[in-house]
Scaffold this motif. Structure first.
Motif, PDB file in Angstrom:
ATOM      1  N   VAL A 149       0.839  -1.201   0.000  1.00  0.00           N
ATOM      2  CA  VAL A 149       0.000   0.000   0.000  1.00  0.00           C
ATOM      3  C   VAL A 149       0.872   1.250   0.000  1.00  0.00           C
ATOM      4  O   VAL A 149       0.619   2.200  -0.755  1.00  0.00           O
ATOM      5  CB  VAL A 149      -0.943   0.002   1.232  1.00  0.00           C
ATOM      6  CG1 VAL A 149      -1.627   1.359   1.381  1.00  0.00           C
ATOM      7  CG2 VAL A 149      -1.977  -1.103   1.097  1.00  0.00           C
ATOM      8  N   GLU A 150       1.914   1.252   0.845  1.00  0.00           N
ATOM      9  CA  GLU A 150       2.804   2.412   0.912  1.00  0.00           C
ATOM     10  C   GLU A 150       3.549   2.617  -0.399  1.00  0.00           C
ATOM     11  O   GLU A 150       3.721   3.748  -0.854  1.00  0.00           O
ATOM     12  CB  GLU A 150       3.796   2.242   2.068  1.00  0.00           C
ATOM     13  CG  GLU A 150       3.143   2.349   3.434  1.00  0.00           C
ATOM     14  CD  GLU A 150       4.099   2.011   4.570  1.00  0.00           C
ATOM     15  OE1 GLU A 150       5.269   1.657   4.265  1.00  0.00           O
ATOM     16  OE2 GLU A 150       3.688   2.099   5.741  1.00  0.00           O
ATOM     17  N   GLU A 151       4.018   1.509  -1.012  1.00  0.00           N
ATOM     18  CA  GLU A 151       4.707   1.621  -2.298  1.00  0.00           C
ATOM     19  C   GLU A 151       3.769   2.159  -3.366  1.00  0.00           C
ATOM     20  O   GLU A 151       4.166   2.977  -4.206  1.00  0.00           O
ATOM     21  CB  GLU A 151       5.251   0.250  -2.721  1.00  0.00           C
ATOM     22  CG  GLU A 151       6.468  -0.202  -1.946  1.00  0.00           C
ATOM     23  CD  GLU A 151       7.659   0.734  -2.125  1.00  0.00           C
ATOM     24  OE1 GLU A 151       7.880   1.203  -3.253  1.00  0.00           O
ATOM     25  OE2 GLU A 151       8.337   1.008  -1.123  1.00  0.00           O
ATOM     26  N   LYS A 152       2.523   1.695  -3.317  1.00  0.00           N
ATOM     27  CA  LYS A 152       1.547   2.186  -4.289  1.00  0.00           C
ATOM     28  C   LYS A 152       1.308   3.685  -4.096  1.00  0.00           C
ATOM     29  O   LYS A 152       1.237   4.442  -5.065  1.00  0.00           O
ATOM     30  CB  LYS A 152       0.225   1.423  -4.142  1.00  0.00           C
ATOM     31  CG  LYS A 152      -0.842   1.870  -5.139  1.00  0.00           C
ATOM     32  CD  LYS A 152      -2.146   1.132  -4.946  1.00  0.00           C
ATOM     33  CE  LYS A 152      -3.201   1.666  -5.912  1.00  0.00           C
ATOM     34  NZ  LYS A 152      -4.514   1.002  -5.726  1.00  0.00           N
ATOM     35  N   GLU A 153       1.182   4.107  -2.822  1.00  0.00           N
ATOM     36  CA  GLU A 153       0.973   5.529  -2.546  1.00  0.00           C
ATOM     37  C   GLU A 153       2.157   6.358  -3.017  1.00  0.00           C
ATOM     38  O   GLU A 153       1.991   7.426  -3.602  1.00  0.00           O
ATOM     39  CB  GLU A 153       0.732   5.737  -1.049  1.00  0.00           C
ATOM     40  CG  GLU A 153      -0.624   5.221  -0.577  1.00  0.00           C
ATOM     41  CD  GLU A 153      -0.802   5.372   0.919  1.00  0.00           C
ATOM     42  OE1 GLU A 153       0.186   5.753   1.596  1.00  0.00           O
ATOM     43  OE2 GLU A 153      -1.912   5.109   1.420  1.00  0.00           O
ATOM     44  N   LYS A 154       3.391   5.851  -2.775  1.00  0.00           N
ATOM     45  CA  LYS A 154       4.584   6.562  -3.247  1.00  0.00           C
ATOM     46  C   LYS A 154       4.570   6.666  -4.762  1.00  0.00           C
ATOM     47  O   LYS A 154       4.913   7.715  -5.330  1.00  0.00           O
ATOM     48  CB  LYS A 154       5.846   5.837  -2.778  1.00  0.00           C
ATOM     49  CG  LYS A 154       6.137   5.966  -1.297  1.00  0.00           C
ATOM     50  CD  LYS A 154       7.405   5.195  -0.934  1.00  0.00           C
ATOM     51  CE  LYS A 154       7.665   5.244   0.569  1.00  0.00           C
ATOM     52  NZ  LYS A 154       8.859   4.432   0.926  1.00  0.00           N
ATOM     53  N   LEU A 155       4.194   5.553  -5.416  1.00  0.00           N
ATOM     54  CA  LEU A 155       4.160   5.546  -6.881  1.00  0.00           C
ATOM     55  C   LEU A 155       3.132   6.544  -7.400  1.00  0.00           C
ATOM     56  O   LEU A 155       3.407   7.295  -8.343  1.00  0.00           O
ATOM     57  CB  LEU A 155       3.834   4.134  -7.384  1.00  0.00           C
ATOM     58  CG  LEU A 155       3.776   3.953  -8.904  1.00  0.00           C
ATOM     59  CD1 LEU A 155       5.125   4.295  -9.533  1.00  0.00           C
ATOM     60  CD2 LEU A 155       3.378   2.525  -9.255  1.00  0.00           C
ATOM     61  N   VAL A 156       1.964   6.580  -6.748  1.00  0.00           N
ATOM     62  CA  VAL A 156       0.917   7.518  -7.162  1.00  0.00           C
ATOM     63  C   VAL A 156       1.391   8.953  -6.976  1.00  0.00           C
ATOM     64  O   VAL A 156       1.213   9.798  -7.867  1.00  0.00           O
ATOM     65  CB  VAL A 156      -0.382   7.264  -6.362  1.00  0.00           C
ATOM     66  CG1 VAL A 156      -1.386   8.398  -6.586  1.00  0.00           C
ATOM     67  CG2 VAL A 156      -1.003   5.934  -6.766  1.00  0.00           C
ATOM     68  N   HIS A 157       2.029   9.245  -5.820  1.00  0.00           N
ATOM     69  CA  HIS A 157       2.535  10.599  -5.579  1.00  0.00           C
ATOM     70  C   HIS A 157       3.623  10.967  -6.579  1.00  0.00           C
ATOM     71  O   HIS A 157       3.684  12.103  -7.057  1.00  0.00           O
ATOM     72  CB  HIS A 157       3.090  10.714  -4.155  1.00  0.00           C
ATOM     73  CG  HIS A 157       2.028  10.688  -3.092  1.00  0.00           C
ATOM     74  ND1 HIS A 157       0.864  11.431  -3.191  1.00  0.00           N
ATOM     75  CD2 HIS A 157       1.929  10.009  -1.914  1.00  0.00           C
ATOM     76  CE1 HIS A 157       0.113  11.219  -2.121  1.00  0.00           C
ATOM     77  NE2 HIS A 157       0.737  10.356  -1.337  1.00  0.00           N
ATOM     78  N   THR A 158       4.476   9.978  -6.894  1.00  0.00           N
ATOM     79  CA  THR A 158       5.540  10.226  -7.878  1.00  0.00           C
ATOM     80  C   THR A 158       4.949  10.537  -9.239  1.00  0.00           C
ATOM     81  O   THR A 158       5.358  11.482  -9.915  1.00  0.00           O
ATOM     82  CB  THR A 158       6.472   9.004  -7.978  1.00  0.00           C
ATOM     83  OG1 THR A 158       7.033   8.735  -6.695  1.00  0.00           O
ATOM     84  CG2 THR A 158       7.586   9.253  -8.973  1.00  0.00           C
ATOM     85  N   ILE A 159       3.971   9.736  -9.648  1.00  0.00           N
ATOM     86  CA  ILE A 159       3.320   9.945 -10.945  1.00  0.00           C
ATOM     87  C   ILE A 159       2.633  11.310 -10.974  1.00  0.00           C
ATOM     88  O   ILE A 159       2.711  12.039 -11.966  1.00  0.00           O
ATOM     89  CB  ILE A 159       2.303   8.813 -11.218  1.00  0.00           C
ATOM     90  CG1 ILE A 159       3.045   7.501 -11.499  1.00  0.00           C
ATOM     91  CG2 ILE A 159       1.391   9.167 -12.388  1.00  0.00           C
ATOM     92  CD1 ILE A 159       2.141   6.290 -11.611  1.00  0.00           C
TER      93      ILE A 159
END
Length: 572
Positions: A206-216
């Motif tokens: 979940v945290e990796e997904k959130e980081k990826l979303v914020h990065t995108i």
């Protein structure tokens, strides 16, 4: 022993036998089904994980007849075992304060050695941490390691990791924990470890997904992900801005969202050809033009698109990257214009040079008077100087773009006299009848140690621009001020011309940029003058800026030290 005592003892034995029977039933049920049920429950969200752990600690407390049950997980960054929710028989405040170094106390020993421990007198046992004993009112307890094992298809252990400990405290009814309790808690800890490991893995995802979303979302480039059926899976803020979309379009078909004919055509083509093309996938790059709704300017974007496939080579969707290449295209266009303008600028002085030399060379009978010949030679000299300045400008631009520092030859210069000579050159080069040329020097004269040729080039460029961009006339003034408090020199070139729009100021000192104005459309130039001026000012360790009001005129200011800041510089 009295009759009443015997009856009370018989009643107590009966109660214990019933509790033991209930306990054996719970153990049997747990061994048959708890692992399967808990593992099934772990394939859910974080909330369900927490619920599963809550039920687990409650069951552990009930089975072992413990007043308290707590899970402590290793905090890798701090090297501490930390109490985590949910717990049984403990408040949130208790858990908040329950932190033990992994190398201290009985808890740390169990964690490090992976061997369970039992203690019967918490207050007097030297292995216990007295603060925790007092905090949690602990009398006795059992602590076992939480170990996650990775096994292969044949159930062989490939790896084992200790993630924390599981503890139960205070046996009910004043009883003591026994070795059977230890073995039972070890079996139960395997289920707890599996649940916690899955929860941690899920949380990390979940945290990796959130980081990826914020990065995108924070990417400067626009990003779109469209699935095989044409529905938008992801569209970052930049892409939404490019296509002027206010709301999150996730889940909608791209045809419902995009209002751009060429972009729609590109996406449609990709989705139609990619699934069954049978050819090796390759990135596709096409250009689209979009009008910026905020500035009403046309921006050019390069759409890089590529199919995304799964392990079975089946199409998952299309990934699209939108890169703003407006500046690159403008630069290409400006460089093309620059070559044409530079050729024109070089040809302009060559024409009179060649014409007058040819005319003088063909004069076999000395038909020209001395005054006429001097006039022709002056014209030739002026155009040679003009040609030389243009060539030097081009060479300097090349040096700057290659990162080579401009070389200055420091001299003690009378700046007031230098400004007057700049005006004399301009009077000989251009029609300045409509432009009174004024040197405003305080004090007068002003002396400074500068690169004379470079400072003259700065003033020539700025004065030439002031005259060219003042088609209706008006005074052109060179302002010189000595700033004694900072031992610096403030210079300005002021005109009363067309002025500079606010939107153009940010691009003034970049190469090949020219200001487009209907009144000055006929003004020729290479677009490198101000770029050179800025770099020559900075070579003097100075700064340059502009003040302008549209239709009322412009003043270019620059400030340089009166003496060179470079300790290795020497006056020549």
């Amino acid at each position: 022993m009295t009759f009443d005592d015997r009856e009370a003892l018989r009643l107590r034995i009966s109660q214990l036998e019933q509790e033991l029977a209930n306990r054996n039933q719970e153990i049997a049920r747990l061994q048959r089904g708890i692992k399967a049920s808990e593992v099934t429950e772990t394939q859910v969200g974080i909330t369900e994980f927490e619920d599963t752990l809550k039920r687990l600690v409650q069951r552990v407390s009930m089975i072992l007849q413990a007043e308290k049950c707590v899970i402590m997980i290793l905090d890798k960054e701090k090297g501490e075992l930390v109490g985590r929710a949910p717990a049984f028989g403990m408040s949130e405040n208790d858990l908040h304060m329950l932190r033990v170094k992994s190398n201290s106390g009985l808890v740390g020993e169990v964690f490090r050695t992976e061997r369970p421990a039992i203690f019967h007198d918490a207050v007097n046992d030297p292995r216990t941490i007295k603060e925790n004993v007092a905090l949690l009112h602990i009398r006795n307890g059992v602590i076992v390691p939480l170990i996650v094992e990775k096994r292969d298809e044949e159930n062989r252990v490939l790896d084992r990791i200790t993630i924390g400990v599981l503890s139960v405290y205070n046996k009910r009814y004043g009883a003591e924990f026994i070795e059977e309790d230890v073995r039972l808690l070890e079996r139960l800890s395997r289920n707890a470890a599996a649940v916690i490991a899955n929860a941690q893995m899920f949380q990390e995802l979940v945290e990796e997904k959130e980081k990826l979303v914020h990065t995108i979302e924070s990417l400067y480039a626009g990003l779109m992900l469209v699935n095989e059926s044409g529905r938008i899976m992801q569209m970052n803020a930049r892409a939404r801005q490019i296509f002027n979309i206010s709301n999150d379009p996730s889940g909608k078909h791209f045809r419902e969202v995009l209002n751009h004919e060429k972009a729609l055509d590109i996406l449609s083509r990709l989705l139609e050809t990619s699934p069954n093309s049978g050819e090796e996938d390759s990135n596709v790059a096409e250009e689209i033009s979009v009008t910026d709704p905020e500035t009403d300017e046309e921006r050019i974007f390069q759409m890089h698109s590529a199919p995304v496939r799964g392990e079975d080579n089946k199409l998952i969707g299309i990934a699209i990257i939108l890169n703003d290449i407006t500046e690159l295209r403008n630069l290409d266009r400006m460089k093309t214009e620059f070559v044409a303008i530079a050729a024109h600028e070089l040809r302009t002085p060559m024409t009179p040079i060649k014409g007058f030399i040819s005319m003088l060379a063909q004069d076999e009978f000395d038909s020209f008077s001395f005054e006429e010949r001097k006039e022709y030679y002056d014209i030739i000299e002026q155009n040679v100087d003009r040609l030389n300045r243009l060539i030097n400008d081009l060479l300097n631009v090349t040096r700057i773009e290659r990162g080579i520092a401009l070389q200055l030859f420091w001299e003690d210069v009378d700046l007031t006299a230098l400004a007057e000579s700049v005006f004399e050159v301009q009077r000989g080069m251009t029609n300045t009848d409509k432009h009174p040329l004024v040197v405003d020097s305080v004090p007068s004269p002003i002396f400074a140690t500068v690169g004379k040729d470079q400072l003259e080039q700065i003033l020539q460029n700025l004065v030439s621009n002031a005259i060219k961009y003042s088609p209706d006339g008006g005074e052109v003034r060179i302002i010189l001020r000595e700033e004694t408090d900072t031992d610096s020199l403030l210079c300005g070139v002021q005109d009363h011309g067309t002025g500079i729009p606010e939107s153009a100021k940010a691009k003034l000192f970049k190469p090949y940029r020219r200001i487009h104005n209907p009144k000055t459309v006929s003004v020729k130039g290479t677009g490198i003058g101000l770029f050179l001026v800025k770099n020559l000012v900075e070579a003097h360790h100075g700064t340059i800026w502009v003040e302008s009001e549209l239709g009322k005129g412009t003043t270019f200011w620059f400030r340089i030290p009166k003496t060179p800041q470079d300790e290795n510089s020497q006056s020549k």
